[in-house]
Structures are given as structure tokens and as C-alpha cells.
Write a protein that holds these residues in place. Sequence first.
Motif, PDB file in Angstrom:
ATOM      1  N   UNK A  32      63.360 -58.224  30.470  1.00 51.98           N
ATOM      2  CA  UNK A  32      62.419 -57.101  30.441  1.00 51.98           C
ATOM      3  C   UNK A  32      61.938 -56.790  29.029  1.00 51.98           C
ATOM      4  N   UNK A  33      62.680 -57.237  28.016  1.00 47.88           N
ATOM      5  CA  UNK A  33      62.390 -56.979  26.601  1.00 47.88           C
ATOM      6  C   UNK A  33      62.471 -55.497  26.230  1.00 47.88           C
ATOM      7  N   UNK A  34      63.070 -54.684  27.069  1.00 51.48           N
ATOM      8  CA  UNK A  34      63.074 -53.246  26.819  1.00 51.48           C
ATOM      9  C   UNK A  34      64.390 -52.732  26.223  1.00 51.48           C
ATOM     10  N   UNK A  35      65.182 -53.621  25.680  1.00 50.79           N
ATOM     11  CA  UNK A  35      66.448 -53.194  25.099  1.00 50.79           C
ATOM     12  C   UNK A  35      67.522 -53.165  26.161  1.00 50.79           C
ATOM     13  N   UNK A  36      68.734 -53.116  25.720  1.00 51.95           N
ATOM     14  CA  UNK A  36      69.856 -53.118  26.653  1.00 51.95           C
ATOM     15  C   UNK A  36      71.132 -52.840  25.897  1.00 51.95           C
ATOM     16  N   UNK A  37      72.197 -53.505  26.290  1.00 52.99           N
ATOM     17  CA  UNK A  37      73.476 -53.312  25.630  1.00 52.99           C
ATOM     18  C   UNK A  37      73.706 -54.377  24.569  1.00 52.99           C
ATOM     19  N   UNK A  38      74.895 -54.399  24.031  1.00 54.10           N
ATOM     20  CA  UNK A  38      75.292 -55.423  23.073  1.00 54.10           C
ATOM     21  C   UNK A  38      74.363 -55.525  21.883  1.00 54.10           C
ATOM     22  N   UNK A  39      74.126 -56.773  21.440  1.00 59.51           N
ATOM     23  CA  UNK A  39      73.293 -57.005  20.266  1.00 59.51           C
ATOM     24  C   UNK A  39      71.855 -56.545  20.510  1.00 59.51           C
ATOM     25  N   UNK A  40      71.377 -56.663  21.735  1.00 57.82           N
ATOM     26  CA  UNK A  40      70.019 -56.232  22.082  1.00 57.82           C
ATOM     27  C   UNK A  40      69.848 -54.741  21.790  1.00 57.82           C
ATOM     28  N   UNK A  43      70.023 -54.025  17.961  1.00 58.11           N
ATOM     29  CA  UNK A  43      68.797 -54.397  17.247  1.00 58.11           C
ATOM     30  C   UNK A  43      67.697 -53.376  17.510  1.00 58.11           C
ATOM     31  N   UNK A  44      67.531 -52.945  18.739  1.00 56.96           N
ATOM     32  CA  UNK A  44      66.511 -51.939  19.054  1.00 56.96           C
ATOM     33  C   UNK A  44      66.818 -50.613  18.357  1.00 56.96           C
ATOM     34  N   UNK A  45      68.091 -50.192  18.359  1.00 60.13           N
ATOM     35  CA  UNK A  45      68.447 -48.932  17.695  1.00 60.13           C
ATOM     36  C   UNK A  45      68.215 -49.004  16.183  1.00 60.13           C
ATOM     37  N   UNK A  49      61.546 -47.667  16.866  1.00 61.53           N
ATOM     38  CA  UNK A  49      60.598 -47.726  17.979  1.00 61.53           C
ATOM     39  C   UNK A  49      59.500 -48.782  17.857  1.00 61.53           C
ATOM     40  N   UNK A  50      59.241 -49.288  16.662  1.00 58.11           N
ATOM     41  CA  UNK A  50      58.177 -50.284  16.500  1.00 58.11           C
ATOM     42  C   UNK A  50      58.486 -51.553  17.291  1.00 58.11           C
ATOM     43  N   UNK A  51      59.753 -51.922  17.370  1.00 59.26           N
ATOM     44  CA  UNK A  51      60.143 -53.123  18.112  1.00 59.26           C
ATOM     45  C   UNK A  51      59.859 -52.935  19.599  1.00 59.26           C
ATOM     46  N   UNK A  52      60.301 -51.812  20.136  1.00 59.48           N
ATOM     47  CA  UNK A  52      60.081 -51.536  21.557  1.00 59.48           C
ATOM     48  C   UNK A  52      58.593 -51.464  21.881  1.00 59.48           C
ATOM     49  N   UNK A  53      57.823 -50.877  20.988  1.00 56.69           N
ATOM     50  CA  UNK A  53      56.374 -50.774  21.207  1.00 56.69           C
ATOM     51  C   UNK A  53      55.747 -52.174  21.331  1.00 56.69           C
ATOM     52  N   UNK A  74      57.684 -57.409  15.342  1.00 56.61           N
ATOM     53  CA  UNK A  74      58.061 -56.867  14.043  1.00 56.61           C
ATOM     54  C   UNK A  74      59.568 -56.626  14.031  1.00 56.61           C
ATOM     55  N   UNK A  75      60.125 -56.448  12.851  1.00 56.86           N
ATOM     56  CA  UNK A  75      61.545 -56.123  12.736  1.00 56.86           C
ATOM     57  C   UNK A  75      61.755 -54.629  12.495  1.00 56.86           C
ATOM     58  N   UNK A  76      60.669 -53.867  12.448  1.00 58.79           N
ATOM     59  CA  UNK A  76      60.819 -52.432  12.233  1.00 58.79           C
ATOM     60  C   UNK A  76      61.602 -52.136  10.966  1.00 58.79           C
ATOM     61  N   UNK A  77      62.681 -51.373  11.106  1.00 60.73           N
ATOM     62  CA  UNK A  77      63.493 -50.964   9.948  1.00 60.73           C
ATOM     63  C   UNK A  77      64.608 -51.951   9.605  1.00 60.73           C
ATOM     64  N   UNK A  78      64.672 -53.081  10.292  1.00 62.50           N
ATOM     65  CA  UNK A  78      65.710 -54.077  10.007  1.00 62.50           C
ATOM     66  C   UNK A  78      65.415 -54.781   8.682  1.00 62.50           C
ATOM     67  N   UNK A  79      66.416 -55.354   8.033  1.00 63.02           N
ATOM     68  CA  UNK A  79      66.192 -56.076   6.769  1.00 63.02           C
ATOM     69  C   UNK A  79      65.647 -57.484   7.019  1.00 63.02           C
ATOM     70  N   UNK A  80      64.547 -57.558   7.745  1.00 63.11           N
ATOM     71  CA  UNK A  80      63.911 -58.819   8.117  1.00 63.11           C
ATOM     72  C   UNK A  80      62.428 -58.537   8.320  1.00 63.11           C
ATOM     73  N   UNK A  81      61.653 -59.601   8.463  1.00 64.80           N
ATOM     74  CA  UNK A  81      60.225 -59.450   8.741  1.00 64.80           C
ATOM     75  C   UNK A  81      59.941 -59.458  10.238  1.00 64.80           C
ATOM     76  N   UNK A  82      60.763 -60.220  10.982  1.00 62.59           N
ATOM     77  CA  UNK A  82      60.508 -60.433  12.402  1.00 62.59           C
ATOM     78  C   UNK A  82      61.795 -60.353  13.214  1.00 62.59           C
ATOM     79  N   UNK A  83      61.616 -60.051  14.504  1.00 60.75           N
ATOM     80  CA  UNK A  83      62.682 -60.238  15.481  1.00 60.75           C
ATOM     81  C   UNK A  83      62.158 -61.257  16.480  1.00 60.75           C
ATOM     82  N   UNK A  84      62.954 -62.296  16.697  1.00 56.41           N
ATOM     83  CA  UNK A  84      62.645 -63.297  17.712  1.00 56.41           C
ATOM     84  C   UNK A  84      63.524 -62.964  18.907  1.00 56.41           C
ATOM     85  N   UNK A  85      62.902 -62.575  19.998  1.00 58.75           N
ATOM     86  CA  UNK A  85      63.630 -62.200  21.215  1.00 58.75           C
ATOM     87  C   UNK A  85      63.743 -63.428  22.106  1.00 58.75           C
ATOM     88  N   UNK A  86      64.960 -63.760  22.501  1.00 59.20           N
ATOM     89  CA  UNK A  86      65.165 -64.880  23.416  1.00 59.20           C
ATOM     90  C   UNK A  86      66.114 -64.432  24.513  1.00 59.20           C
TER      91      UNK A  86
END
Length: 187
Positions: A32-40, A43-45, A49-53, A74-86
Motif C-alpha cells: 500500500x506504501x502507506x507506512x506500517x510497522x517495523x522499519x517501514x 522510516x515514515x516517522x 509527512x513528505x514521504x507519505x505524501x 523524497x527522504x523528507x527529514x532523513x539523512x538521505x536524498x531518497x527513500x527507495x520503497x520495495x
Amino acid sequence: MEKRIKNVTLAIIRGDITKYATDAIVNAANSSLLGGGGVDGAIHRAGGPAILEECRKIRDRQGGCDTGEAVVTTAGRLPAKFVVHTVGPVYQDGSKGEAELLKRCYLNSIQAAVKVSARRISFPNISTGIYGYPKKEAAEVAVAAVKEAIQTYAGHSGETFLEEVAFVCYDEENERLYRQLLDQEGR
């Protein structure tokens, strides 16, 4: 621990992937790409909100993400440029194509990262949490897939599109398994 393969550093890091500075952080997402538990969820937290958007826009456009595929935000506030969701496979008994699907997660994530010019990518231990993939087998698939990707993305003239691939292990068991696999490479 680090090891070099074709001018690419393979690193094993013990820690929180949301704090690891890199170009692209891989998220073990759900379809669903809408976040969940664990690492997902972590990462969203941490990313905000930019990632979820952006995930919602991808969902609206293509209906989510299939197992083994990868999408970039985007990676939002993470120390990265991108998030690759798999989306990793849910482990059943190992005879349902789980290894091939997990391999595709790693290969497609690296391909997606390279497309956006990321040269450093960090992976969590995909599918080893709630999806139940045995950690040892998952580590073997991950290392083999990354080595295959390095062969693909190491240019003919020695140039490389990747500088670093890091396996960021949250727990001691995964860290030990990855270290053992890389230690065996030198023998």
C-alpha cells in the motif's frame, strides 16, 4: 566491517537505518506504501509527512507497489536524498518463489537508486521481521543479489555508478550473519 568489490564498498553497519547518512535508504514497505510497522513505520516517522505524501501520489498513479518492485520518493527529514520503497515477500515455506522475489527487491532497489543518481544506498534486512523470512537465507539472497548488481553497475572502463552498499542491521543476529557471509568472501 567493510569489503570492496569492483571499487564498491560493501558495509555492514549495526544500528538504526533512519540515522545512517547515505544517498538512498531502502524501505521494506508494504504494497500500500502507506507506512506500517517495523522499519517501514520507523522510516515514515523519522522522514515525516513528505514521504507519505509522495507515496500517496504513487498509489494514485499506479495502485501501490508489487512484491519485488521498487519506487522512489523524497527522504523528507532523513539523512538521505531518497527513500527507495520495495515490497519483500511474505515467507511461506521457501517453495513459492520467495528467494527470487527477495532478490528482485535488492536488484530493483539498486536500479531505482542508480536511476536517480544515488551512489550510496543502505538496506535494512528485508522481509526478516513480520514477513517471516529466515534471517540466514535472507542474508544469503541479499549478499548474492548485491554482488550481482555491482557487476551490472560497474562500468566497462572501471567506472562505477555505485560507491557504497550498506546493510544496516538492527539486531545482533543479522549483523553476525552478514559479517560471516562477507568474511567467507575473502577465503
